[in-house]
Scaffold this active site. Sequence first.
Site, short mmCIF file in Angstrom:
data_model
loop_
_atom_site.label_atom_id
_atom_site.label_comp_id
_atom_site.label_asym_id
_atom_site.label_seq_id
_atom_site.Cartn_x
_atom_site.Cartn_y
_atom_site.Cartn_z
N ASN A 5 -12.39 5.44 -13.51
CA ASN A 5 -12.53 3.78 -15.22
C ASN A 5 -13.15 4.95 -16.55
OD1 ASN A 5 -13.95 1.18 -15.33
ND2 ASN A 5 -16.10 2.67 -16.21
N ASP A 43 -10.87 0.71 -13.16
CA ASP A 43 -9.13 0.54 -12.87
C ASP A 43 -8.30 1.31 -11.89
OD1 ASP A 43 -9.43 0.62 -16.51
OD2 ASP A 43 -10.30 1.45 -15.95
N GLY A 92 -8.18 -4.32 -20.02
CA GLY A 92 -9.16 -3.62 -19.44
C GLY A 92 -8.50 -4.79 -17.70
N GLN A 94 -14.66 0.80 -27.17
CA GLN A 94 -14.68 -0.94 -26.27
C GLN A 94 -16.14 -1.09 -26.01
OE1 GLN A 94 -12.09 -0.74 -27.18
NE2 GLN A 94 -10.50 -0.41 -25.48
O1 MRU Z 1 -8.84 1.10 -21.76
P1 MRU Z 1 -9.36 0.25 -21.24
O2 MRU Z 1 -9.80 -0.18 -22.40
O3 MRU Z 1 -8.42 -0.75 -20.83
O4 MRU Z 1 -9.80 0.78 -20.24
C1 MRU Z 1 -9.67 -0.52 -19.31
C2 MRU Z 1 -11.43 -0.03 -19.33
O5 MRU Z 1 -11.93 -1.43 -20.25
C3 MRU Z 1 -12.49 0.67 -18.27
O6 MRU Z 1 -12.19 1.54 -17.33
C4 MRU Z 1 -13.22 -0.65 -17.81
O7 MRU Z 1 -14.54 -0.08 -17.81
C5 MRU Z 1 -12.47 -0.63 -16.48
S1 MRU Z 1 -11.80 -2.20 -16.68
C6 MRU Z 1 -11.89 -3.94 -16.04
#
Ligand code: MRU
Length: 367
Positions: free
Chosen positions: A259, A249, A70, A208
């Site tokens: 994202n 992201d 995240g 997730q």
């Molecule tokens: O691969 P991750 O779990 O690190 O991915 C990031 C996310 O959880 C999502 O893209 C999320 O919507 C954005 S991070 C707040």
Amino acid sequence: MSAVSTAIVSILKHTPMKVKQQHYKTVWYDSKLNEVNLIDQNLLPFDFGIKTTQHYTETVEAIKIMTVRGAGAIGATAGFAMAQAACEAPLEDYVNYLNQAKLTIEQSRPTARNLFYAVDKVFLAALQSPQNAVEVALEIAEEDELSCKAIGQYGVSLLNQGSRILTHCNAGWLAFVDFGSALSPVYEAARRGMKPFVYADETRPRLQGARLTAWELNNEGIDLLIIPDNAAAYLMWQKKIDIVIVGADRIARNGDVANKIGTLEKAICAKHFNVPFYVAAPFSTIDFQSESGSDFIIEERNPNEVSHVSGLDASGNLQEVQITSPGSQAFNPAFDITAAELVTGIITEKGIIKPLDLISFDNSPTL
Ligand code: MRU
């Protein structure tokens, strides 16, 4: 709220997130021991445990294998890793050690902007002294928390009594130090007695939404339904979704948003069905150096995450099983890019902003 406020909500009453009535942050740093503590997100939702790392390379490994994930949580953890490196660097090789650590941390996950935001800042501080590095890393984590709380305060204005919200992946408190981005307005709505209802997806490849978002919302007593990733359009057609709120992201100067893979499909569906599509993210996610999403590096993860799933078997033991035809290849991009024109607004700690208005906020120093 539609007007942009440039003032960060400054006095914030903390109502932090809890696990079984106990407050936890996703990541915290013990500066006396130079240790980083992380909620181990690979254990959730079936188990709860804390992973402690004593060396910056262990912290990097935790980012890579998604013990912590995240955008904001990765950012804070990366800042702590840089501070760990500064504290453990040999005096005679201090700057070389820092440079190597910076590179190693940056290579762990390339898409999340917050990681680079934190590493750049803590690296510059570390050039002054390890103590400076620790202070700046702690400040970044605190800023993340306050920004997310403010996002909740602004974002709640988009919700009504009983709003039905679709969110994709996990942009809750587990994705930040506390509070979350996309889920922060939902938590605020619940605190105000507005009884929000959440549709949670990202049921593939890492689940997730099904694992983390559902676990978070269950902890808070918020009603939800987990839906398959391909059910959102049907629910919009049925007029069962009032608003989409997702995290980010990385966001480019022009408002394009990276994202979790699958976000783009939600945005296209939302446009088709006239459902407002909001992105919630702190300014630390905005990459003013990237003109558009085409400049982003999109992480590709192990195809194993597509070909296999893990979960509890009938005896309650965690098992990983293969679900694809043996010998077939799989492709696993972690993120996609949603064009700014599909985004109704970005909920930030400074207010709710039209994606195309982002450029007017570009006063970021070039590092
Ligand atoms: O691969 P991750 O779990 O690190 O991915 C990031 C996310 O959880 C999502 O893209 C999320 O919507 C954005 S991070 C707040």
